[in-house]
Design a protein around this motif. Sequence first.
Motif: not given
Length: 112
Positions: A21-24, A27-28
């Motif tokens: 996941p890379t939404e926040t 997370q990134r």
Amino acid sequence: MSYSALNQYRIMWVLVFFDLPTETKKQRKEASKFRKKLIDDGFAMFQFSIYLRNCPSRENADVHIKRVKSILPEHGHIGVLKITDKQFGMMELFISQQPAAKPEVVQQLQLF
């Protein structure tokens, strides 16, 4: 070292597939940290979420798989595949419908 020790059935490739996941921002950062640790362990990007590493033996491949397991991020899907050099050599690659060359094998020093 004899030829049999370096044949296409002894040399292994370790492939790591991941969807993180890379939404926040957090997370990134975790995804970036995971990729950096793969690179630090000698993996090279094959595609954006697929990294691979050539290993001189099954035992060496198992060492790197253990390292991958030790750096797994908290969230996401990660797969690890170990295949022989012979199996890797049978892969067909294409870029825009044109045959493409396989990645070059990085020569690694093996210490006993």
